[in-house]
Design a protein around this motif. Structure first.
Motif, PDB file in Angstrom:
ATOM      1  N   ASP A 176       0.434  -1.453  -0.189  1.00 41.41           N
ATOM      2  CA  ASP A 176       0.457  -0.104  -0.230  1.00 41.41           C
ATOM      3  C   ASP A 176       0.581   1.370  -0.095  1.00 41.41           C
ATOM      4  O   ASP A 176       0.335   2.435   0.511  1.00 41.41           O
ATOM      5  N   GLY A 177       2.285   1.189  -0.295  1.00 43.41           N
ATOM      6  CA  GLY A 177       2.934   2.680  -0.382  1.00 43.41           C
ATOM      7  C   GLY A 177       2.274   3.638  -1.854  1.00 43.41           C
ATOM      8  O   GLY A 177       1.597   2.875  -2.771  1.00 43.41           O
ATOM      9  N   PRO A 178       2.988   4.155  -2.466  1.00 42.62           N
ATOM     10  CA  PRO A 178       2.328   5.141  -3.435  1.00 42.62           C
ATOM     11  C   PRO A 178       2.443   4.856  -4.690  1.00 42.62           C
ATOM     12  O   PRO A 178       1.930   4.794  -6.107  1.00 42.62           O
ATOM     13  N   ASP A 179       3.731   3.878  -4.722  1.00 44.85           N
ATOM     14  CA  ASP A 179       4.065   2.933  -6.006  1.00 44.85           C
ATOM     15  C   ASP A 179       4.402   1.537  -6.217  1.00 44.85           C
ATOM     16  O   ASP A 179       5.055   0.726  -5.069  1.00 44.85           O
ATOM     17  N   PRO A 180       3.475   0.784  -6.699  1.00 45.67           N
ATOM     18  CA  PRO A 180       3.610  -0.673  -6.479  1.00 45.67           C
ATOM     19  C   PRO A 180       4.682  -1.079  -7.068  1.00 45.67           C
ATOM     20  O   PRO A 180       5.415  -2.082  -6.219  1.00 45.67           O
ATOM     21  N   TRP A 181       5.359  -1.054  -7.886  1.00 45.87           N
ATOM     22  CA  TRP A 181       6.603  -0.739  -8.126  1.00 45.87           C
ATOM     23  C   TRP A 181       7.694  -0.789  -7.499  1.00 45.87           C
ATOM     24  O   TRP A 181       8.316  -1.738  -7.201  1.00 45.87           O
TER      25      TRP A 181
ATOM     26  N   ALA B 217       0.870 -12.441   2.023  1.00 43.92           N
ATOM     27  CA  ALA B 217       0.618 -10.697   1.750  1.00 43.92           C
ATOM     28  C   ALA B 217       1.648 -10.813   0.425  1.00 43.92           C
ATOM     29  O   ALA B 217       1.870  -9.526  -0.197  1.00 43.92           O
ATOM     30  N   VAL B 218       2.134 -11.705   0.719  1.00 41.74           N
ATOM     31  CA  VAL B 218       3.822 -11.950  -0.839  1.00 41.74           C
ATOM     32  C   VAL B 218       2.352 -11.327  -2.463  1.00 41.74           C
ATOM     33  O   VAL B 218       2.591 -10.507  -2.880  1.00 41.74           O
ATOM     34  N   GLU B 219       1.700 -12.097  -2.692  1.00 40.40           N
ATOM     35  CA  GLU B 219       0.234 -12.927  -3.715  1.00 40.40           C
ATOM     36  C   GLU B 219      -0.670 -11.153  -3.447  1.00 40.40           C
ATOM     37  O   GLU B 219      -0.376 -10.821  -4.593  1.00 40.40           O
ATOM     38  N   ARG B 220      -0.996 -10.267  -1.952  1.00 43.50           N
ATOM     39  CA  ARG B 220      -0.780  -9.172  -2.168  1.00 43.50           C
ATOM     40  C   ARG B 220      -0.084  -7.665  -3.198  1.00 43.50           C
ATOM     41  O   ARG B 220      -0.634  -7.074  -3.931  1.00 43.50           O
ATOM     42  N   VAL B 221       0.753  -8.205  -2.669  1.00 38.73           N
ATOM     43  CA  VAL B 221       2.071  -7.243  -3.230  1.00 38.73           C
ATOM     44  C   VAL B 221       1.515  -7.518  -5.061  1.00 38.73           C
ATOM     45  O   VAL B 221       1.675  -6.244  -5.374  1.00 38.73           O
ATOM     46  N   LEU B 222       2.336  -8.072  -5.044  1.00 38.81           N
ATOM     47  CA  LEU B 222       2.483  -9.115  -6.770  1.00 38.81           C
ATOM     48  C   LEU B 222       0.775  -8.626  -7.648  1.00 38.81           C
ATOM     49  O   LEU B 222       1.437  -8.055  -8.889  1.00 38.81           O
ATOM     50  N   VAL B 223      -0.437  -9.384  -6.783  1.00 38.91           N
ATOM     51  CA  VAL B 223      -0.754  -9.012  -8.001  1.00 38.91           C
ATOM     52  C   VAL B 223      -1.035  -7.245  -7.639  1.00 38.91           C
ATOM     53  O   VAL B 223      -1.965  -6.761  -8.885  1.00 38.91           O
ATOM     54  N   ARG B 224      -1.334  -6.697  -6.906  1.00 34.55           N
ATOM     55  CA  ARG B 224      -1.420  -4.875  -6.903  1.00 34.55           C
ATOM     56  C   ARG B 224      -0.149  -4.172  -7.804  1.00 34.55           C
ATOM     57  O   ARG B 224      -0.749  -3.719  -9.282  1.00 34.55           O
ATOM     58  N   ALA B 225       0.638  -4.796  -7.954  1.00 36.79           N
ATOM     59  CA  ALA B 225       2.273  -4.546  -9.326  1.00 36.79           C
ATOM     60  C   ALA B 225       1.643  -5.371 -10.580  1.00 36.79           C
ATOM     61  O   ALA B 225       1.583  -4.591 -11.392  1.00 36.79           O
ATOM     62  N   ARG B 226       0.725  -6.282 -10.296  1.00 36.96           N
ATOM     63  CA  ARG B 226       0.406  -6.725 -12.381  1.00 36.96           C
ATOM     64  C   ARG B 226      -0.377  -6.356 -12.163  1.00 36.96           C
ATOM     65  O   ARG B 226      -0.460  -5.976 -13.855  1.00 36.96           O
ATOM     66  N   ASP B 227      -2.218  -5.823 -11.618  1.00 36.33           N
ATOM     67  CA  ASP B 227      -2.821  -4.617 -11.556  1.00 36.33           C
ATOM     68  C   ASP B 227      -2.300  -3.246 -12.286  1.00 36.33           C
ATOM     69  O   ASP B 227      -2.918  -3.036 -13.282  1.00 36.33           O
ATOM     70  N   ALA B 228      -1.040  -2.947 -11.656  1.00 35.59           N
ATOM     71  CA  ALA B 228      -1.280  -1.456 -12.316  1.00 35.59           C
ATOM     72  C   ALA B 228       0.347  -1.852 -13.888  1.00 35.59           C
ATOM     73  O   ALA B 228       0.932  -0.343 -14.438  1.00 35.59           O
ATOM     74  N   GLY B 229       0.270  -3.004 -13.872  1.00 38.93           N
ATOM     75  CA  GLY B 229       1.420  -3.027 -15.626  1.00 38.93           C
ATOM     76  C   GLY B 229       2.853  -3.379 -15.197  1.00 38.93           C
ATOM     77  O   GLY B 229       3.449  -2.336 -17.092  1.00 38.93           O
TER      78      GLY B 229
END
Length: 172
Positions: A61-66, A107-119
């Protein structure tokens, strides 16, 4: 827990329970009452270190998924690299509890999904791939003799492979 963790890392996997008790300022009988066996102590210390240092390496939940995914990988590698003896003992004794690992994986999956969704990462990237990247990062951490600057450089090169390229991963 702190005394046992330090004893394992400083004196190696064969450190005696007497030495651990002495470092902790307790008698050996107290250690046995509390943990029962050496394996129970290893399990408790591994889970304590995992909960305190590795599970907290997740950045969500930081400002940048990458930035979140890079920080999660880097902090996870650093946390594991700080405890090579304990990681080896935990692996040898298969001591990590399912609940501990399941919550970390989620938790890792949530971070990954957010980054994937952001492209910002490959669309075909999976949580198992991140686990492999952490393992490769640990190999870099343990086998790089060029200092921490090179370790950081090599980890950055490894992580950069997570970015979208348009070329599908084999077997994806």
């Amino acid at each position: 827990m702190t005394a046992a963790s330090a004893a394992f890392e400083q004196d190696g996997p064969g450190v005696s329970l007497d030495d651990i008790a002495r470092r902790a300022g307790v008698g050996i009988a107290t250690l046995y009452r509390r943990f029962g066996t050496r394996e129970d102590l290893v399990k408790a210390v591994a889970e304590h270190v995992f909960a305190a240092e590795i599970a907290t390496a997740i950045v969500e939940d930081g400002p940048d998924p990458w930035t979140d995914i890079v920080a999660t990988i880097t902090r996870t590698v650093d946390a594991f690299a700080a405890h090579p003896v304990l990681v080896s003992l935990a692996r040898e004794h298969a001591v990590m509890g399912m609940d501990t690992m399941a919550s970390y994986r989620a938790a890792v999956e949530r971070v990954l999904v957010r980054a994937r969704d952001a492209g910002v990462v490959r669309a075909d990237l999976q949580a198992a791939d991140l686990k492999a990247v952490v393992v490769m990062g640990l190999a870099i951490a343990h086998h790089t003799d060029c200092g921490t600057g090179s370790r950081s450089r090599h980890l950055t090169l490894l992580i950069d492979g997570l970015r979208p390229t348009g070329v599908p991963l084999p077997g994806a």
